[in-house]
Design an enzyme around this catalytic site. Sequence first.
Site, PDB file in Angstrom:
ATOM      1  N   GLY A   1       4.014   8.979  -1.159  1.00 60.54           N
ATOM      2  CA  GLY A   1       5.348   8.394  -1.155  1.00 60.54           C
ATOM      3  C   GLY A   1       5.345   6.989  -1.703  1.00 60.54           C
ATOM      4  O   GLY A   1       4.355   6.537  -2.271  1.00 60.54           O
ATOM      5  N   ASN A   2       6.459   6.298  -1.539  1.00 60.23           N
ATOM      6  CA  ASN A   2       6.559   4.900  -1.969  1.00 60.23           C
ATOM      7  C   ASN A   2       7.462   4.138  -1.009  1.00 60.23           C
ATOM      8  O   ASN A   2       8.018   4.715  -0.080  1.00 60.23           O
ATOM      9  CB  ASN A   2       7.044   4.817  -3.422  1.00 60.23           C
ATOM     10  CG  ASN A   2       8.432   5.381  -3.604  1.00 60.23           C
ATOM     11  OD1 ASN A   2       9.415   4.834  -3.094  1.00 60.23           O
ATOM     12  ND2 ASN A   2       8.537   6.505  -4.308  1.00 60.23           N
ATOM     13  N   ARG A   3       7.589   2.838  -1.238  1.00 65.59           N
ATOM     14  CA  ARG A   3       8.252   1.961  -0.273  1.00 65.59           C
ATOM     15  C   ARG A   3       9.756   1.841  -0.459  1.00 65.59           C
ATOM     16  O   ARG A   3      10.388   0.995   0.168  1.00 65.59           O
ATOM     17  CB  ARG A   3       7.640   0.561  -0.335  1.00 65.59           C
ATOM     18  CG  ARG A   3       6.205   0.507   0.112  1.00 65.59           C
ATOM     19  CD  ARG A   3       5.722  -0.929   0.171  1.00 65.59           C
ATOM     20  NE  ARG A   3       4.291  -1.008   0.380  1.00 65.59           N
ATOM     21  CZ  ARG A   3       3.699  -0.847   1.560  1.00 65.59           C
ATOM     22  NH1 ARG A   3       4.431  -0.611   2.639  1.00 65.59           N
ATOM     23  NH2 ARG A   3       2.391  -0.918   1.664  1.00 65.59           N
TER      24      ARG A   3
END
Length: 231
Positions: A30-32
Amino acid sequence: APADDALTGVHVVVTAGGTREPLDPVRYLGNRSSGKQGYAIADAAARRGAKVTLISTSTLPTPAGVDLVTVETALQLQEQVTAVRADVVVMAAAVADFRPAEAAGTKIKKTHDPADPDAAPTVRLVRNPDILAELVRQRGDCARPVLVGFAAETGDEHGDLLSYARAKLERKGCDLLVANQVGDGLTFGQDHTTVHLLRRGSPEVTTVGPATKAEVAAALWDAVIPLLHTS
Ligand code: C5P
């Protein structure tokens, strides 16, 4: 201030949040991205009278008058964006450029290789489609949908944020690009941000901020609305 009904009769699609690319049934890459900016954009469009479809990976509260479509992966997001005949598509989602080549059907065990209990697995990645570039390609010579991209850039010794953003706008071929500076805890999940709005074929840059995400959303629609009338 723009009229509250400036987007009446206009169907807007906004994508928001970071995609989650599964490794196995319980893990993902995932990412932020929080999704906050995309939600603010969807909310602002609904307040101006648009029909809004929000395609999201986020669990933020759905803004009033917005239709929510929940997705996880880049491929699901692409399928849902492509299924809507929209007048405007705002690609605020942080779409993963890569996904695991295969997602394991069962949870990957710590000792996944019985011959070597200390071994760590190798994850092979494959490219995801560039959804925005694909939307530009599918649009061809049509005036619709108006396409808005985002660029999170850091700037480095080879160039500044704005020159990277200008190059990305021309390369991707969308109509408007929202460029923001990231890194050092800036922007992701924050309530204030500074962005630069760039229009394709125009050297002008509109800088907004430090502003709330609602103020950025208002500036975005102020920039998109004239594009709906000229095309
Ligand atoms: O090239 P870059 O990832 O910085 O471009 C960002 C823009 O492209 C964003 O609008 C993002 O939503 C979109 N994008 C996409 N598909 C990808 C990667 C990014 O549509 N695979």
